[in-house]
Design a protein around this motif. Structure first.
Motif, PDB file in Angstrom:
ATOM      1  N   ALA A 112       0.716  -1.147  -0.086  1.00  8.16           N
ATOM      2  CA  ALA A 112      -0.037   0.024   0.033  1.00  8.16           C
ATOM      3  C   ALA A 112       0.859   1.344  -0.062  1.00  8.16           C
ATOM      4  N   ASN A 113       1.814   1.190   0.584  1.00  7.18           N
ATOM      5  CA  ASN A 113       3.088   2.219   0.911  1.00  7.18           C
ATOM      6  C   ASN A 113       3.695   2.751  -0.982  1.00  7.18           C
ATOM      7  N   ARG A 114       3.349   1.733  -1.473  1.00  5.63           N
ATOM      8  CA  ARG A 114       4.058   1.930  -2.826  1.00  5.63           C
ATOM      9  C   ARG A 114       3.045   2.719  -3.494  1.00  5.63           C
ATOM     10  N   CYS A 115       2.006   2.936  -3.328  1.00  5.28           N
ATOM     11  CA  CYS A 115       0.917   3.822  -4.200  1.00  5.28           C
ATOM     12  C   CYS A 115       1.291   5.181  -3.827  1.00  5.28           C
ATOM     13  N   ALA A 171      -7.960   5.864  -2.118  1.00  3.51           N
ATOM     14  CA  ALA A 171      -8.678   5.891  -0.980  1.00  3.51           C
ATOM     15  C   ALA A 171      -8.661   4.649  -0.100  1.00  3.51           C
ATOM     16  N   PHE A 172      -8.866   3.488  -0.923  1.00  2.34           N
ATOM     17  CA  PHE A 172      -8.968   2.357   0.033  1.00  2.34           C
ATOM     18  C   PHE A 172      -7.148   1.887   0.300  1.00  2.34           C
ATOM     19  N   ILE A 173      -6.531   2.264  -0.507  1.00  3.62           N
ATOM     20  CA  ILE A 173      -5.015   1.870  -0.408  1.00  3.62           C
ATOM     21  C   ILE A 173      -4.513   2.791   0.582  1.00  3.62           C
ATOM     22  N   LYS A 174      -5.149   3.820   0.819  1.00  4.97           N
ATOM     23  CA  LYS A 174      -4.357   4.814   1.945  1.00  4.97           C
ATOM     24  C   LYS A 174      -4.874   4.358   3.348  1.00  4.97           C
ATOM     25  N   LYS A 217       4.382   2.768 -15.427  1.00  6.37           N
ATOM     26  CA  LYS A 217       5.070   3.392 -16.239  1.00  6.37           C
ATOM     27  C   LYS A 217       6.602   3.087 -16.389  1.00  6.37           C
ATOM     28  N   LYS A 218       7.089   3.097 -15.043  1.00  2.00           N
ATOM     29  CA  LYS A 218       8.431   2.766 -14.924  1.00  2.00           C
ATOM     30  C   LYS A 218       8.701   1.565 -14.209  1.00  2.00           C
ATOM     31  N   TYR A 219       7.714   1.169 -13.109  1.00  2.00           N
ATOM     32  CA  TYR A 219       8.255  -0.059 -12.611  1.00  2.00           C
ATOM     33  C   TYR A 219       6.906  -1.078 -12.521  1.00  2.00           C
ATOM     34  N   GLU A 220       6.793  -1.912 -11.750  1.00  2.00           N
ATOM     35  CA  GLU A 220       5.684  -2.598 -11.720  1.00  2.00           C
ATOM     36  C   GLU A 220       4.547  -1.954 -11.114  1.00  2.00           C
ATOM     37  N   PRO A 221       3.320  -2.134 -11.628  1.00  2.00           N
ATOM     38  CA  PRO A 221       2.176  -1.236 -10.866  1.00  2.00           C
ATOM     39  C   PRO A 221       2.046  -1.730  -9.591  1.00  2.00           C
ATOM     40  N   VAL A 222       1.198  -0.732  -8.711  1.00  2.00           N
ATOM     41  CA  VAL A 222       0.774  -1.290  -7.447  1.00  2.00           C
ATOM     42  C   VAL A 222      -0.205  -2.273  -7.424  1.00  2.00           C
TER      43      VAL A 222
END
Ligand code: FAD
Ligand code: FAD
Ligand code: SF4
Ligand code: SF4
Ligand code: FES
Lengths: 285, 474
Positions: free
Chosen positions: B46-49, B69-72, B114-119
């Motif tokens: 979640a902190n990667r978001c 919102a839910f990830i936060k 775009k740069k890494y793996e998505p969340v």
């Protein structure tokens, strides 16, 4: 859950159940079938509707004990409950006044042929019934069929009751004797239906058979019940179970019916040995 | 601007891994493959978001779950808050978290991607839902009874969602299901190792707790009809969510040979009827040594992986196009590869050959190459002349798609259909051409996804509610 209101033993391995299923009874018609599952680990098996009573809300099925599920079904008694019971499935027999028709029932096939003969007679047809069994012991519903038909002829393969001979022997006599029947309906074991079709083909007599291919859902979802009719793939559960017998690929049908032979044997042996339920599928038995 | 943001935080380039059973072990059992996150892993993920203001991820979600919102809330360890947030839009998160094709939906649009793996949005969603299921589901509010009755036909994700939403709005809902178990494809199609049936049944129990009545063993079109439900049955509105249950065939020679299954039959015997427990469960299945599955979607992957678990020595996916075009979920393709499923790409059978006992013994196949893009935008496979070859197999599973079952359409008056036999329904409302009758899910769109079916059920529930209000109670 569906309650067995009445049980009769028609022959040593042939039993009749009258089952409380008002939703099915309300719509049931000759030629249709139901699918039942005895308990949570059970297989879904199709049985033809042999009779129905809309007022009482019941369906009558007649079955022959041939393997695990039908044997287990046979151990149930009046008052017992069946887990699942769904129907009426398949298309009803096309009933109209054809003039005169022949209805052939072989073995346990006498049961499904009965409501069809009755409906055809009610529609104004002259109905000649022919019923047969391997031996007299296995013959049932002679009286009911006599009521349902204009005329009934009975035969047994071994001659232990009535006359000796196959239903096809009687059928040939009837066709020769009475000339120009319009339709023949034949229900029974696959070899019998095939023999009937071979015979009626000679006379160009249109013949309806009821195919009992292996089924799972019975609603056209799985394709397990497919049969080749006139070169086309049909699903017996929704396009049938009745088809023009002259167009059915009986060889294919017979081979597909034997797909699970070895498993059926294993299942029956385990049942006969009295192995009780021990799997982890969440069943309650 | 997003670029700047990415560099501001130190971000793990890869998703936090999710524990899974070892491939060598899991390919022989039916237990769930992916085991889910731990609390630490989910918080870390979640902190990667980046909490993007525009949240492009949301546009990729067919029901627009408020993802940031839910990830936060997860990052703050407010799991109750998180599941509430998810459920505002998605009523089956434990299921969607597991089976959504995230890589082509929410995660496809994730800025991080775009740069890494998505969340790992799906995995986080699954964690929240599983945690709720484990700790007891939050009681859901239901409005006072409206006295109106709605019939829902089919208990797949479309029907279940429509039923839940209507029940919460105070309507009396009855679900009619043809099979002996509710859940649709979630029960009979998608295997246990990908979606435990317990998860589905828990969702269904929640539905029953909302007061929804589920009548199994009821085939609409046979036991009753839509017209009867609306007249004699006393239902004020009907939702049709009967799915795409009609199996397609290749229409090649030999398809009726013994040992040729449709994926529907193969999976129904295994999942719904529990043939893998034979003979303790009564329904058998026959599996040979070498299985060929025709097709490249989720259904095909599920069949190929199921074949391994049933004891096949080799399980092949035979697909007309190449790996890039496989329509299955990414994770399923990877899992299948890890488990040892083999792939014959750019290949399609022209004939199924059988022995004298009518059992499958081989397939005659043709090689393909990719030509110009077709209407779907994918490059069209073109057969290579003279490339026929024989592939020895003893079981064939046809998984090339499903169409609409005609039982309900054929027995309902005034229902407009599409050319393919799907029910025509307004995508914005779910309304069909017949007043009071709504439809959604695979029966309308053709075989699609769980979340789209769910979304359609939800849309229809809203419209039905409005319809019931307009057409006044008595
Ligand atoms: C439309 C239809 C109507 C039928 N009506 C009757 C009837 O009125 N009375 C009656 O006695 N029998 C009827 N049958 C046959 C009956 O369904 C089978 O005898 C029964 O399923 C056998 O199950 P079992 O476990 O006892 O035997 P098993 O040992 O499992 O099988 C014995 C044979 O029955 C057939 N069979 C097995 N499983 C199935 C299945 N799931 N569906 C269909 N056939 C199967 C196979 O050909 C098999 O070789 C009907 C079948 C169909 C398709
Ligand atoms: C093997 C398989 C794997 C899949 N994997 C994925 C995946 O990973 N991710 C994903 O998003 N999607 C996946 N899908 C697709 C997804 O499951 C479907 O798009 C979704 O289930 C459609 O939902 P539905 O509610 O429209 O219909 P269904 O789930 O098909 O449910 C329809 C229900 O209606 C019942 N019904 C049908 N006719 C009648 C009738 N006449 N009377 C009463 N009841 C009736 C059926 O028995 C069934 O229970 C998969 C599908 C399959 C088959
Ligand atoms: S419902 Fe599916 S698409 Fe939407 S956020 Fe969840 S996993 Fe992604
Ligand atoms: S999930 Fe991705 S797109 Fe969505 S808010 Fe987080 S980083 Fe942005
Ligand atoms: S029994 Fe499944 S399609 Fe006929």
């Amino acid at each position: 859950m569906y309650r067995i209101l009445n049980k009769e033993t028609l022959a040593p391995t042939i039993k009749l159940f009258e089952i409380e299923a008002p939703v099915v009874a309300k719509k049931a018609a000759a030629g249709q079938f139901i699918i039942l599952r005895i308990h949570d680990e059970g297989e879904r098996i199709p049985l033809t509707i042999a009779d129905f009573d809309r007022k009482k809300g019941t369906i009558t099925c007649v079955f022959q004990e041939v393997g695990k599920t039908t044997k287990q079904l046979g151990t149930l008694n009046q008052g017992d409950l069946i887990k699942d019971f769904v129907g009426p499935l398949g298309l009803p027999t096309h009933i109209k006044n054809y003039g005169w028709v022949i209805c052939v029932g072989g073995g346990v096939g006498v049961a499904p042929v009965h409501p069809i003969a009755r409906a055809l007679k009610q529609a104004g047809n002259e109905v000649i019934g022919i019923i047969g069994a391997r031996s007299g012991e296995l013959l049932f519903w002679e009286d009911k069929m006599r009521d349902a038909c204009s005329e009934l002829r009975v035969t047994t393969d071994d001659g232990s009751y009535a006359r000796k001979g196959f239903v096809t022997d009687v059928l040939r006599e009837v066709i020769e004797e009475k000339k120009d029947p319009v339709l023949c309906v034949a229900i029974g074991p696959l070899p019998m239906m095939r023999a009937v079709c071979n015979l009626t083909r000679e006379y160009n007599l249109k013949t309806i058979v009821s195919l009992n291919s292996i089924m799972v859902d019975g609603t056209g979802m799985c394709g397990c019940c497919r049969v080749t009719v006139d070169g086309e793939t049909k699903f017996a559960c929704v396009d049938g179970p009745e088809f023009d017998g002259h167009l059915v690929d009986f060889d294919e049908m017979a081979r597909r019916s034997a797909i699970y032979k070895s498993q059926e044997k294993q299942s029956l042996e385990q049942f006969n040995a009295g192995v009780t339920h021990k799997c982890s599928c969440g069943g309650e038995q | 601007m997003t670029e700047a943001k990415i560099t501001k935080k130190t971000i793990m380039p890869k998703k936090n891994p999710m524990e899974a059973q070892e491939p060598g072990i899991r390919s022989r059992n039916f237990k769930e493959v992916a085991l889910g996150y731990s609390e630490e892993a989910v918080v870390a993920e979640a902190n990667r978001c980046l909490q993007c203001k525009k949240a492009p991820c949301r546009q990729g979600c067919p029901v627009e779950v408020d993802i940031p919102a839910f990830i936060k809330l997860v990052a703050e360890r407010d799991f109750t808050g998180a599941i509430k947030k998810i459920k505002e839009k998605n009523s089956l998160p434990a299921i969607c978290g597991r089976v959504c094709p995230q890589e082509s939906q929410c995660e496809k649009y994730c800025t991080l991607g775009k740069k890494y793996e998505p969340v790992a949005i799906g995995r986080i969603e699954r964690y929240c839902a599983d945690r709720e299921l484990a700790t007891g589901v939050l009681r859901q509010e239901t409005a006072p009874s409206s006295g109106r009755r709605v019939a829902v036909i089919g208990s797949g994700p479309a029907g279940l969602t429509c039923a839940a939403d209507l029940a919460k709005l105070g309507h009396k809902v009855t679900v009619f299901e043809a099979l002996h178990v509710p859940g649709g494809v979630l029960m009979y199609g998608i295997p246990e190792f990908r979606l435990p049936k317990q998860v589905v049944q828990t969702e269904i129990n929640n539905l029953k707790n909302l007061g929804v009545e589920i009548l199994v063993n009821n085939v609409v079109g046979k036991s009753t009809t839509v017209d009867e439900l609306m007249s004699a049955g006393g239902y004020d509105a009907v939702f049709i969510g009967t799915g795409a249950g009609l199996p397609y065939f290749m229409r090649i020679q030999g398809e009726s040979a013994c040992g040729v299954y449709t994926a529907n039959e193969f999976l129904t015997r295994t999942n719904l009827m529990k043939a893998y427990l034979f003979p303790d469960c009564d329904t058998p299945i026959r599996i040979g040594k070498k299985v060929a599955v025709l097709g490249g979607g989720n259904v095909a992957m599920d069949s190929a992986r199921t074949a391994l678990r049933l004891g096949a020595e080799e399980s092949w996916i035979v697909y007309r196009r190449s790996r890039n075009e496989l329509p299955a979920r990414q994770e399923e393709i990877e899992h299948a590869e890890e488990e040892g499923v083999k792939f014959a790409f750019l290949t399609s059978p022209t004939k199924i050959l059988h022995n004298e006992d009518y059992w499958v013994k081989a397939m005659e196949c043709l090689r393909y190459e990719l030509g110009e893009p077709d209407a779907s935008g994918r490059r069209r496979p073109v057969p290579v002349p003279g490339s026929e070859f024989i592939m020895d197999v003893d079981t064939v599973v046809i998984a090339i798609g499903q169409g609409p079952n005609p039982l309900v359409p054929r027995t309902t008056s005034g229902l407009e259909l599409t050319k393919k036999g799907n029910i025509f329904a307004d995508p914005d409302t779910g309304a069909t051409s017949k007043p009071g009758v709504y439809a959604g899910g695979d029966i309308v769109t053709g075989a699609a996804t769980v979340i789209l079916a769910m979304g359609a059920g939800r849309t229809a529930a809203k419209s039905i509610h409005a319809y019931l209000n307009e057409n006044g109670g008595d």
